[in-house]
Motif scaffolding. Structure first.
Motif, mmCIF file in Angstrom:
data_model
loop_
_atom_site.group_PDB
_atom_site.id
_atom_site.type_symbol
_atom_site.label_atom_id
_atom_site.label_comp_id
_atom_site.label_asym_id
_atom_site.label_seq_id
_atom_site.Cartn_x
_atom_site.Cartn_y
_atom_site.Cartn_z
ATOM 1 N N ILE A 1 0.817 -1.275 0.091
ATOM 2 C CA ILE A 1 0.165 -0.072 -0.141
ATOM 3 C C ILE A 1 0.872 1.384 0.010
ATOM 4 C CG2 ILE A 1 -1.781 1.185 1.240
ATOM 5 C CD1 ILE A 1 -3.015 -1.250 2.289
ATOM 6 N N GLY A 2 1.881 1.163 0.692
ATOM 7 C CA GLY A 2 2.812 2.486 0.728
ATOM 8 C C GLY A 2 3.611 2.492 -0.332
ATOM 9 N N ALA A 3 3.673 1.524 -1.029
ATOM 10 C CA ALA A 3 4.775 1.423 -2.520
ATOM 11 C C ALA A 3 4.121 1.715 -3.752
ATOM 12 C CB ALA A 3 5.453 0.171 -2.421
ATOM 13 N N TRP A 4 2.828 1.343 -3.710
ATOM 14 C CA TRP A 4 1.782 1.505 -4.839
ATOM 15 C C TRP A 4 1.193 3.033 -5.011
ATOM 16 C CZ3 TRP A 4 -0.748 -3.662 -5.658
ATOM 17 C CH2 TRP A 4 0.111 -4.795 -5.842
ATOM 18 N N PRO A 5 1.481 3.764 -6.035
ATOM 19 C CA PRO A 5 0.932 5.317 -5.799
ATOM 20 C C PRO A 5 -0.621 5.207 -5.900
ATOM 21 C CG PRO A 5 2.750 5.105 -7.523
ATOM 22 C CD PRO A 5 2.551 3.705 -7.081
ATOM 23 N N SER A 6 -1.211 4.495 -6.573
ATOM 24 C CA SER A 6 -2.625 4.419 -6.659
ATOM 25 C C SER A 6 -3.285 3.916 -5.089
ATOM 26 C CB SER A 6 -3.379 3.788 -7.543
ATOM 27 O OG SER A 6 -2.836 2.229 -7.306
ATOM 28 N N LEU A 7 -2.601 3.251 -4.525
ATOM 29 C CA LEU A 7 -3.080 2.782 -3.041
ATOM 30 C C LEU A 7 -2.692 3.926 -2.123
ATOM 31 C CD1 LEU A 7 -2.534 -1.025 -3.099
ATOM 32 C CD2 LEU A 7 -4.684 0.124 -3.383
ATOM 33 N N GLN A 8 -1.429 4.440 -2.214
ATOM 34 C CA GLN A 8 -0.987 5.429 -1.493
ATOM 35 C C GLN A 8 -2.128 6.737 -1.419
ATOM 36 O OE1 GLN A 8 2.849 6.785 -3.051
ATOM 37 N NE2 GLN A 8 3.959 5.767 -1.642
ATOM 38 N N LYS A 9 -2.419 7.187 -2.754
ATOM 39 C CA LYS A 9 -3.576 8.183 -2.817
ATOM 40 C C LYS A 9 -4.817 7.643 -1.892
ATOM 41 C CE LYS A 9 -2.086 10.191 -6.964
ATOM 42 N NZ LYS A 9 -2.446 10.369 -8.137
ATOM 43 N N LEU A 10 -5.078 6.506 -2.047
ATOM 44 C CA LEU A 10 -6.397 6.156 -1.623
ATOM 45 C C LEU A 10 -6.106 6.001 0.095
ATOM 46 C CD1 LEU A 10 -9.243 5.187 -1.877
ATOM 47 C CD2 LEU A 10 -8.443 2.796 -2.332
ATOM 48 N N LYS A 11 -5.060 5.438 0.306
ATOM 49 C CA LYS A 11 -4.713 5.367 1.914
ATOM 50 C C LYS A 11 -5.004 6.756 2.562
ATOM 51 C CE LYS A 11 -0.389 5.358 3.581
ATOM 52 N NZ LYS A 11 0.615 5.155 3.970
ATOM 53 N N GLU A 12 -4.561 7.845 1.874
ATOM 54 C CA GLU A 12 -4.781 9.060 2.535
ATOM 55 C C GLU A 12 -5.995 9.527 2.647
ATOM 56 O OE1 GLU A 12 -2.556 11.993 0.007
ATOM 57 O OE2 GLU A 12 -0.871 10.692 0.015
ATOM 58 N N LYS A 13 -7.180 9.019 2.115
ATOM 59 C CA LYS A 13 -8.461 9.358 2.032
ATOM 60 C C LYS A 13 -9.104 8.413 3.088
ATOM 61 C CE LYS A 13 -8.685 11.428 -2.551
ATOM 62 N NZ LYS A 13 -8.949 11.170 -3.817
ATOM 63 N N ASP A 14 -8.885 7.065 2.617
ATOM 64 C CA ASP A 14 -9.647 5.840 3.462
ATOM 65 C C ASP A 14 -8.704 4.543 3.436
ATOM 66 O OD1 ASP A 14 -11.396 3.977 4.429
ATOM 67 O OD2 ASP A 14 -12.901 4.406 3.160
ATOM 68 N N PHE A 15 -8.044 4.790 4.561
ATOM 69 C CA PHE A 15 -7.039 3.567 4.649
ATOM 70 C C PHE A 15 -7.811 2.188 4.630
ATOM 71 C CE2 PHE A 15 -4.140 0.940 6.976
ATOM 72 C CZ PHE A 15 -2.884 1.389 6.607
ATOM 73 N N GLY A 16 -8.801 2.011 5.176
ATOM 74 C CA GLY A 16 -9.632 0.551 5.045
ATOM 75 C C GLY A 16 -9.803 0.327 3.479
ATOM 76 N N ALA A 17 -10.117 1.435 2.751
ATOM 77 C CA ALA A 17 -10.586 1.051 1.340
ATOM 78 C C ALA A 17 -9.309 0.699 0.530
ATOM 79 C CB ALA A 17 -11.170 2.470 0.812
#
Length: 170
Positions: free
Chosen positions: A13-29
């Protein structure tokens, strides 16, 4: 030969840009999105996929369950994903299995490799995932064309049921 992929979930999650962006908004998502991507990868490759998530991000529940062909493991309190992955490599290691560890943690990669597992960086995993997704899309398009030519139409509800079956769900 059985192929097993052990994934350091929060590392991906921390390494993939698309998941990084999503993590900032909704970690569970972001976590759910990763599991969905891993489920597609498992279905496409036939790998047994185990995603390991650190307890420091959730309340150290030490829980395991399956979701769409992906085994999800939350570590116990004071146990890291790296430690659990190391234990899993030792537990799962057999002559008829190939174990892959997906993480960008260099120490974990080194330990996994030293234990007989193969290593994949988050970048390599993202590339493989992208290639698998493209192949899946080609297969879906081919199937759609075959459906259109056979004049068999499926309702959205039936299509969803088939999709759940394809991913190993019920």
């Amino acid at each position: 030969m059985e192929n097993i992929l052990l994934v350091d979930g929060y590392n991906m999650i921390g390494a993939w840009p698309s998941l990084q962006k999503l993590k900032e908004k909704d970690f569970g998502a972001a976590r759910d999105q990763l599991v969905d991507l891993l489920a597609e990868y498992a279905a496409f490759t036939g790998y047994r996929v185990i995603a390991v998530f650190d307890a420091h991000m959730v309340a150290g529940i030490g829980k395991s369950y399956n979701h769409h062909r992906v085994e999800i493991v939350y570590t116990k309190k004071n146990e890291t994903a790296d430690e659990r992955i190391e234990k899993l490599v030792q537990t799962l290691k057999r002559i008829d299995r190939v174990i892959h560890v997906a993480t960008s943690d260099l120490a974990e990669q080194s330990h996994a490799f030293g234990s007989g597992a193969l290593r994949k960086s988050a970048r390599e995993m993202a590339i493989e995932m992208g290639m698998a997704t493209k192949e899946i899309d080609k297969i879906v398009q081919k199937t759609k064309k075959a459906q259109e030519s056979s004049k068999i139409t499926l309702s959205e509800e039936v299509a969803e049921v088939f999709e759940r079956w394809r991913r190993g769900g019920k």
